[in-house]
Each structure stands twice: as structure tokens, then as C-alpha cells.
Scaffold this motif. Structure first.
Motif, PDB file in Angstrom:
ATOM      1  N   PHE A   8       0.845  -1.181   0.000  1.00  0.00           N
ATOM      2  CA  PHE A   8       0.000   0.000   0.000  1.00  0.00           C
ATOM      3  C   PHE A   8       0.889   1.243   0.000  1.00  0.00           C
ATOM      4  N   ARG A   9       0.380   2.307  -0.627  1.00  0.00           N
ATOM      5  CA  ARG A   9       1.094   3.579  -0.596  1.00  0.00           C
ATOM      6  C   ARG A   9       0.064   4.700  -0.621  1.00  0.00           C
ATOM      7  N   GLU A  10       0.273   5.681   0.232  1.00  0.00           N
ATOM      8  CA  GLU A  10      -0.626   6.823   0.294  1.00  0.00           C
ATOM      9  C   GLU A  10       0.203   8.102   0.343  1.00  0.00           C
ATOM     10  N   ALA A  11      -0.107   9.037  -0.530  1.00  0.00           N
ATOM     11  CA  ALA A  11       0.598  10.315  -0.577  1.00  0.00           C
ATOM     12  C   ALA A  11      -0.417  11.446  -0.503  1.00  0.00           C
ATOM     13  N   ARG A  12      -0.116  12.443   0.315  1.00  0.00           N
ATOM     14  CA  ARG A  12      -1.022  13.569   0.507  1.00  0.00           C
ATOM     15  C   ARG A  12      -0.217  14.865   0.417  1.00  0.00           C
ATOM     16  N   SER A  13      -0.716  15.814  -0.337  1.00  0.00           N
ATOM     17  CA  SER A  13      -0.078  17.126  -0.424  1.00  0.00           C
ATOM     18  C   SER A  13      -1.143  18.206  -0.346  1.00  0.00           C
ATOM     19  N   TRP A  14      -0.782  19.326   0.242  1.00  0.00           N
ATOM     20  CA  TRP A  14      -1.722  20.438   0.374  1.00  0.00           C
ATOM     21  C   TRP A  14      -0.972  21.762   0.217  1.00  0.00           C
ATOM     22  N   LEU A  15      -1.705  22.797  -0.169  1.00  0.00           N
ATOM     23  CA  LEU A  15      -1.111  24.101  -0.426  1.00  0.00           C
ATOM     24  C   LEU A  15      -2.105  25.192  -0.060  1.00  0.00           C
ATOM     25  N   ASN A  16      -1.612  26.222   0.616  1.00  0.00           N
ATOM     26  CA  ASN A  16      -2.423  27.387   0.954  1.00  0.00           C
ATOM     27  C   ASN A  16      -1.648  28.647   0.555  1.00  0.00           C
ATOM     28  N   GLU A  17      -2.266  29.496  -0.263  1.00  0.00           N
ATOM     29  CA  GLU A  17      -1.657  30.743  -0.695  1.00  0.00           C
ATOM     30  C   GLU A  17      -2.555  31.909  -0.298  1.00  0.00           C
ATOM     31  N   ASN A  18      -1.952  32.932   0.266  1.00  0.00           N
ATOM     32  CA  ASN A  18      -2.687  34.117   0.695  1.00  0.00           C
ATOM     33  C   ASN A  18      -1.956  35.345   0.164  1.00  0.00           C
ATOM     34  N   THR A  19      -2.613  36.103  -0.725  1.00  0.00           N
ATOM     35  CA  THR A  19      -1.962  37.253  -1.342  1.00  0.00           C
ATOM     36  C   THR A  19      -2.846  38.490  -1.216  1.00  0.00           C
ATOM     37  N   LEU A  20      -2.203  39.620  -0.997  1.00  0.00           N
ATOM     38  CA  LEU A  20      -2.859  40.918  -0.915  1.00  0.00           C
ATOM     39  C   LEU A  20      -2.287  41.775  -2.047  1.00  0.00           C
ATOM     40  N   THR A  21      -3.164  42.242  -2.959  1.00  0.00           N
ATOM     41  CA  THR A  21      -2.719  42.949  -4.160  1.00  0.00           C
ATOM     42  C   THR A  21      -3.303  44.356  -4.199  1.00  0.00           C
ATOM     43  N   TYR A  22      -2.414  45.322  -4.427  1.00  0.00           N
ATOM     44  CA  TYR A  22      -2.818  46.734  -4.556  1.00  0.00           C
ATOM     45  C   TYR A  22      -2.505  47.192  -5.972  1.00  0.00           C
ATOM     46  N   ARG A  23      -3.522  47.758  -6.652  1.00  0.00           N
ATOM     47  CA  ARG A  23      -3.351  48.251  -8.021  1.00  0.00           C
ATOM     48  C   ARG A  23      -3.772  49.712  -8.088  1.00  0.00           C
ATOM     49  N   LYS A  24      -2.944  50.512  -8.770  1.00  0.00           N
ATOM     50  CA  LYS A  24      -3.226  51.938  -8.866  1.00  0.00           C
ATOM     51  C   LYS A  24      -2.687  52.482 -10.173  1.00  0.00           C
ATOM     52  N   LYS A  25      -3.502  53.324 -10.844  1.00  0.00           N
ATOM     53  CA  LYS A  25      -3.087  53.990 -12.067  1.00  0.00           C
ATOM     54  C   LYS A  25      -3.071  55.488 -11.834  1.00  0.00           C
ATOM     55  N   PHE A  26      -1.960  56.149 -12.196  1.00  0.00           N
ATOM     56  CA  PHE A  26      -1.793  57.572 -11.952  1.00  0.00           C
ATOM     57  C   PHE A  26      -1.713  58.315 -13.281  1.00  0.00           C
ATOM     58  N   ARG A  27      -2.557  59.347 -13.453  1.00  0.00           N
ATOM     59  CA  ARG A  27      -2.472  60.287 -14.568  1.00  0.00           C
ATOM     60  C   ARG A  27      -2.456  59.574 -15.933  1.00  0.00           C
ATOM     61  N   ASN A  28      -3.106  58.422 -16.008  1.00  0.00           N
ATOM     62  CA  ASN A  28      -3.214  57.653 -17.258  1.00  0.00           C
ATOM     63  C   ASN A  28      -1.867  57.277 -17.871  1.00  0.00           C
ATOM     64  N   ALA A  29      -0.801  57.326 -17.058  1.00  0.00           N
ATOM     65  CA  ALA A  29       0.527  57.000 -17.585  1.00  0.00           C
ATOM     66  C   ALA A  29       1.291  56.054 -16.677  1.00  0.00           C
ATOM     67  N   HIS A  30       1.063  56.158 -15.387  1.00  0.00           N
ATOM     68  CA  HIS A  30       1.800  55.346 -14.417  1.00  0.00           C
ATOM     69  C   HIS A  30       0.897  54.228 -13.899  1.00  0.00           C
ATOM     70  N   ASN A  31       1.398  52.993 -13.956  1.00  0.00           N
ATOM     71  CA  ASN A  31       0.650  51.831 -13.457  1.00  0.00           C
ATOM     72  C   ASN A  31       1.497  51.125 -12.404  1.00  0.00           C
ATOM     73  N   LEU A  32       0.914  50.948 -11.224  1.00  0.00           N
ATOM     74  CA  LEU A  32       1.632  50.334 -10.107  1.00  0.00           C
ATOM     75  C   LEU A  32       0.833  49.168  -9.553  1.00  0.00           C
ATOM     76  N   THR A  33       1.516  48.032  -9.353  1.00  0.00           N
ATOM     77  CA  THR A  33       0.912  46.867  -8.700  1.00  0.00           C
ATOM     78  C   THR A  33       1.865  46.370  -7.623  1.00  0.00           C
ATOM     79  N   VAL A  34       1.341  46.223  -6.409  1.00  0.00           N
ATOM     80  CA  VAL A  34       2.141  45.726  -5.285  1.00  0.00           C
ATOM     81  C   VAL A  34       1.453  44.489  -4.724  1.00  0.00           C
ATOM     82  N   LEU A  35       2.211  43.427  -4.556  1.00  0.00           N
ATOM     83  CA  LEU A  35       1.661  42.171  -4.040  1.00  0.00           C
ATOM     84  C   LEU A  35       2.472  41.704  -2.836  1.00  0.00           C
ATOM     85  N   LEU A  36       1.776  41.311  -1.782  1.00  0.00           N
ATOM     86  CA  LEU A  36       2.382  40.682  -0.611  1.00  0.00           C
ATOM     87  C   LEU A  36       1.724  39.329  -0.419  1.00  0.00           C
ATOM     88  N   GLY A  37       2.515  38.314  -0.044  1.00  0.00           N
ATOM     89  CA  GLY A  37       1.944  36.981   0.085  1.00  0.00           C
ATOM     90  C   GLY A  37       2.567  36.142   1.170  1.00  0.00           C
TER      91      GLY A  37
END
Length: 607
Positions: free
Chosen positions: A77-106
Motif C-alpha cells: 500500500f502507498r498513500e501520498a497527501r499534499s496540500w497548499l495554501n496561498e494568501n496574497t494581498l494585491t494593490y493596483r493603482k493607475k496615476f495620470r493615465n501614464a503610471h501603473n503600479l501593482t504591489v503584491l504581498l503573500g
């Protein structure tokens, strides 16, 4: 010899597996520019394997001298178990129709667990019961194994672009692995990238045939923790070699050290630099991508050799460094774009140079044998050498066979001339038709000192070529794949084209019928019994592994919307396809794309 059909009919083998995969994603809009994403996933696998061999099989018959188990069966017999948890916080901002910023923390967590257990029954008295009767036999070898690992990561990424013209990315990862001790558990891996879209610049607007042009530069570090879950610890086992008999009584189990362990193990790190160019020309009719990369991996997690005076032969260490450097080219073209016919092509080719920069301590080379049930498992076939690639084939240089002009006829006996080197056998035993090797060091006979580099295990380049033809509702896809410049050790020929003395009743390849005989003295194939010393690889069985393969051919037809409505479906296509339909190669084996004992140190082995 057992009848193979009878053997298979009486061997009861069954393997079943159950698989479950589940994923769940949840996102929360905390603010118009801020989003929280939570992901979770599990993947469980369970296998059960049974085997039963009755008295009509080679593994269960008492007529086989090698079978000490009698009628026997196993359950695993063989049994294998794997699990994954991801948690991300994303901030998106566009300035003056020219500057695009994305910041992600996880923050991420993941884990793997594996359990294996099994039991066996031997000398089963009632073979009619099959696997359900193994409890009536003598208990055989039982197995039990448990293992697991965990990883935790913190990550951050900043993306910024100005007018989609200048693009910047910076990332940072902190990874912690349970495979390392607390002092070395964490590894820290930064990266950064910059891209300049030249086609958005004013000075490029006048160049009509260039639709998109982008230059890319990046640098980053990645980590590797792929060792055993407990490789850092000393390990012990209860092998039969450790059993001991006191006062001539039944030997009692003993425990011995099997590995020394190393609590100083840490992350293996790869530094990589990439420079790339993306071009799109003539309204998308031609698209070209060119990449140059330079990867240097240091603190390699290697099962390194150590002096036998330590009581061990190997220990896991962070040693040495290796570099991979090369070019990658991709070209996509629209060759014909007519009203009812379209032909597009995709071509890619990669060149990679692999080089060992340093090894363990003052070692200049590392020799590796192919193990796992192979009868020449103690003979080194590969060499990793500082200044060269991680895998080169080593062995003797094959020089065909001895012929009559290599001998003096003394009476009715052929005696090897004094200026002819022996093949490793005693000189007075060598006869016309025996295998012949090159005496590299000139000492008059074949020894380990005549083993040299005989081939390259890694290709010079690899690639693929795809063509798509569309005519009305018909589509034809043709995909070719190739590898060029690598060799393959066809170890099948060592036994099936030479009739080794330790396997006298083994059938042979048809090519062996053309072996040397007094009537066929022009043959390069040695005579029966003339294989010389067993225990050397040679260039005789090393072959060019280059190939061009028709990998995929698929013809499809898409039914019209009217026809689909008539039969009550939304859309429908029918197709016929084939895989690996034809291969152009000089390799004599079943498949040039073979590597049955594959690792970074042992590629290109066919057995």
C-alpha cells in the motif's frame, strides 16, 4: 527456462490507484484598489499493489534453483497527501493615465506526507486460494515507511510601468523548508527585471514594418531543497549484514549506521541572468523571440564522495558549482493567409553549454556508475569534470577485432605478436576474432588507465517545428521534434550482441549472426566467446542519439453551426491523430529519446 505465456497466465498482478484533487479560491475586494486572494488545494493519491506467483510461474516454482520463496504473494500500500495554501494581498493603482503600479504581498504554506507499508507470504501451502491464502504461509519481508516535509514562504512583488513603455518588476522571496536544520532553514531569493518597449517610442513610429519591439533584461535567484526529507540526519538500518551469531546460535538482528548525516545542509541557489528581444513584424506576419541566459548554481546538494577511512563512502553536502549558458530562438510566421486557406509555422531551437565550475573540496572529477539492477553497476560510465560538462561518457575505445595479421602462427597455434596490445585477457588466450581495444597508455595491455572520454551525453541543440494548415473547416497540424549531437549508451547490445559468458543461454540480436568466423573474417563483430574481459564499457555500444521525429500529426474537421443545431449540440469537431509516427535516426535501439536511469549525472542510458 519457463514458457513466458504460461508464466504470465499464472502470475496474478494488480495495481489500483485512487486520486482526489480539490481546489478552492476566494477573493475579497477590500477597497477599489485592494484585493485579498485566498487559495487552497489538496491532492491525495492512494495505490494498492498485489502479486501472487503459483507453482507454474518462474517466481513460484520449486524447480527454479533461485527461488527460495516457493509459492508466494505480496501486498503493498502507498498513500501520498499534499496540500497548499496561498494568501496574497494585491494593490493596483493607475496615476495620470501614464503610471501603473501593482504591489503584491503573500504568505504561503505547503506540506507533503507519504506512507508505505506492505507484507508478504512465502511457501504458501494452498495456492488455489491465491492472494487470500498468503496468511497460511511463512511471513516474508514486511515494509513500513513514513515521511513528510513542510514549507513556508513570504513573498513580495512590485510591478511598475510607464505608458506601457518602460516596465519594471522587483520580487523577493523568503522560503523555509523542514528539510534543513533550524539554523539553515530559511533561504532568501531576490529578483528584478526591466523591459523597454522600443516600438512605443516616437523615433520608431516611422518604421512601419515593426509592430512591436521589446528588449528585456532580468536577474534573479531561486532555491532548491530537493533532497530526502531526513537527509540531514544520521540514519541506521537492520540489514542482514549487521546480524550476529552468539555462541553459534541463530543470528540475532543488529543495527548499523547507513549514512552519516549533515546538519549543516542549506539551500542550493541558482543565480540567473536573462537578456531577450521580442519582435513582431509586418502586421504580425513574423514574430521573433531571442533569449540569452546564464545560470550559475552553487552550494549544490550533492551526495558527495568522502574518504573510506570515515567508515562511509557518501555524505550529502553543499559542494561545487555548475553553469548553464545558452541561446533560445523562437520564430512564428504566417506563410499564407488567403480567404479559404491559411498556413502558419512555429520554429524553436535551443543551444545549451553545461560546465562544472567546481566539485567537492579539491576534486577535479566525479565518476558515476549506473546502478539499480544493472549487472555492471560497479563500472563507472560517466564523468563530471571541472571545466567540462556534468555528464561525459567514459570507457575503452573499440578497435574492432584481432585478425590473422595480428598473430604469428606457431605450429598450429596463433600467438599474439609482441607489438600488439592485449585486450585485458591473458596474451596466450587471445585468438583471431577476439575483441580489440585501443591501448591508450601504451603499456601493452588494457587496464583502467585506458579508459577515456568516448562521447557526449548532452545534445548540442534541441528544437521543434510546427506547421498548421487550415482549409475551410479542415485543419492539419504537423509537429516535428529533434535532438542533435548527443550519444546514447545502448547497453542492451552488451548482452544481446555478444553472448556474455555469464549468460550463455541468452538469445541474441540478429546482427550477431554476422560475427567473425574464419569464413567471415572481414566482420567487425567479435567471434563467439571472444568478448574479452567483462567489466568495461566501450565505444562499441555507444551510438549517435541524434534524431528527427514526426511527433504529432492531427487532422480535424469542425462541423458547421447549422449541422450542430441539426443534431442538437452547440459545437462539434472530429479528428484523427497519431503520435511518434516516424523517426529518422542512426540509433539502432527502440527509441533514441531514452534515458532509463536518468539524472543530471547519468543521462542517455538504454537498458
Amino acid at each position: 527456462r519457463f514458457n513466458p505465456v504460461l508464466d504470465v497466465k499464472n502470475s496474478k498482478r494488480k495495481k489500483t490507484g485512487e486520486y482526489f484533487r480539490g481546489n478552492l479560491n476566494v477573493s475579497f475586494k477590500l477597497h477599489k484598489n485592494l484585493e485579498l486572494m485566498i487559495k487552497g488545494g489538496v491532492y491525495n493519491r492512494t495505490w494498492r499493489e498485489t502479486g501472487f506467483y503459483n507453482s507454474e510461474t518462474s517466481k513460484g516454482s520449486s524447480e527454479m534453483a533461485s527461488n527460495t520463496k516457493g509459492v508466494n504473494g505480496t501486498v503493498d500500500f502507498r498513500e501520498a497527501r499534499s496540500w497548499l495554501n496561498e494568501n496574497t494581498l494585491t494593490y493596483r493603482k493607475k496615476f495620470r493615465n501614464a503610471h501603473n503600479l501593482t504591489v503584491l504581498l503573500g504568505w504561503t504554506l505547503q506540506g507533503n506526507n507519504e506512507d508505505k507499508w506492505g507484507f508478504a507470504g512465502e511457501q504458501v501451502p494452498n495456492e488455489q486460494l491465491g492472494i487470500s491464502g498468503i496468511d497460511e504461509g511463512i511471513p516474508g519481508k514486511n515494509t513500513a515507511y513514513q515521511s513528510g516535509n513542510r514549507m513556508m514562504s513570504y513573498l513580495g512583488r512590485i510591478d511598475y510601468n510607464y505608458k506601457n513603455r518602460y516596465l519594471f518588476t522587483a520580487t523577493f522571496r523568503a522560503d523555509g523548508s523542514s528539510k534543513f536544520s533550524k539554523d539553515n532553514r530559511w533561504g532568501y531569493f531576490p529578483s528584478a527585471a526591466f523591459a523597454w518597449r522600443l516600438s512605443e517610442e516616437k523615433f520608431m513610429k516611422s518604421v512601419d514594418f515593426i509592430n512591436n519591439a521589446k528588449i528585456r533584461v532580468s536577474y534573479g535567484q531561486t532555491g532548491n531543497d530537493r533532497i530526502g526529507d531526513f537527509s540531514r540526519y544520521p540514519q541506521m538500518n537492520m540489514a542482514y549484514g549487521y546480524y550476529y551469531s552468539f555462541n553459534n546460535k541463530t543470528p540475532l538482528p543488529g543495527i548499523g549506521n547507513s549514512s552519516i548525516g549533515n546538519l549543516d545542509l542549506k539551500w542550493e541557489t541558482t543565480d540567473q541572468t536573462n537578456v531577450g528581444l521580442d519582435l513582431e513584424l509586418f502586421s504580425g506576419r513574423i514574430a521573433l523571440t531571442v533569449d540569452w541566459y546564464n545560470k550559475k548554481t552553487r552550494d549544490l546538494l550533492l551526495n558527495a564522495s568522502i574518504p573510506y577511512t570515515s567508515g562511509y563512502s557518501k555524505i550529502y553536502k553543499n559542494v561545487g558549482s555548475i553553469r548553464n549558458r545558452g541561446w533560445e530562438f523562437s520564430l512564428s510566421t504566417v506563410n499564407i493567409a488567403a480567404r479559404n486557406f491559411r498556413w502558419t509555422s512555429d520554429f524553436n531551437i535551443s543551444f545549451n553549454k553545461n560546465r562544472i565550475l567546481s566539485l567537492n573540496d579539491d576534486e577535479t572529477r566525479l565518476l558515476t556508475a549506473v546502478t539499480q539492477g544493472w549487472e555492471m553497476s560497479k563500472v563507472n560510465l560517466y564523468m563530471a569534470e571541472v571545466g567540462s560538462s556534468a555528464a561525459q561518457f567514459i570507457g575503452l575505445i573499440w578497435d574492432g577485432v584481432y585478425n590473422y595479421d595480428d598473430f604469428n602462427l606457431v605450429g598450429d597455434k596463433y600467438v599474439l605478436k609482441s607489438d600488439r596490445a592485449a585486450n585485458g585477457s591473458a596474451r596466450d588466450m587471445i585468438q583471431p576474432g577476439d575483441i580489440k581495444y585501443r591501448d591508450v597508455d601504451g603499456d601493452g595491455t588494457i587496464t583502467d588507465k585506458d579508459v577515456v572520454v568516448i562521447g557526449r551525453a548532452l545534445p548540442i541543440h534541441i528544437g521543434g517545428f510546427t506547421n498548421n494548415f487550415t482549409w475551410g473547416r479542415f485543419n492539419l497540424n504537423v509537429f516535428f521534434q529533434w535532438s542533435y549531437g548527443n550519444d546514447v549508451m545502448n547497453a542492451n547490445r552488451i548482452y544481446l550482441e555478444g553472448n556474455q559468458t555469464n549468460r550463455p543461454a541468452l538469445n541474441q540480436f540478429k546482427s550477431y549472426a554476422d560475427r567473425w568466423t574464419p569464413e567471415n573474417s572481414d566482420s567487425k563483430m567479435f567471434r563467439a566467446g571472444g568478448q574479452g574481459p567483462v567489466g568495461f564499457y566501450s565505444s562499441r555500444t555507444l551510438e549517435d542519439g541524434s534524431f528527427l521525429r514526426l511527433k504529432t500529426l492531427q487532422l480535424s474537421y469542425i462541423l458547421s453551426a447549422r449541422a450542430c443545431r441539426y443534431i442538437g449540440v452547440q459545437n462539434l469537431s472530429v479528428y484523427v491523430s497519431g503520435q511518434n509516427l516516424f523517426t529518422w535516426t542512426d540509433y539502432s535501439g527502440m527509441d533514441p529519446e531514452v534515458s532509463v536511469r536518468n539524472s543530471a549525472l547519468t543521462p542517455g542510458f538504454d537498458y
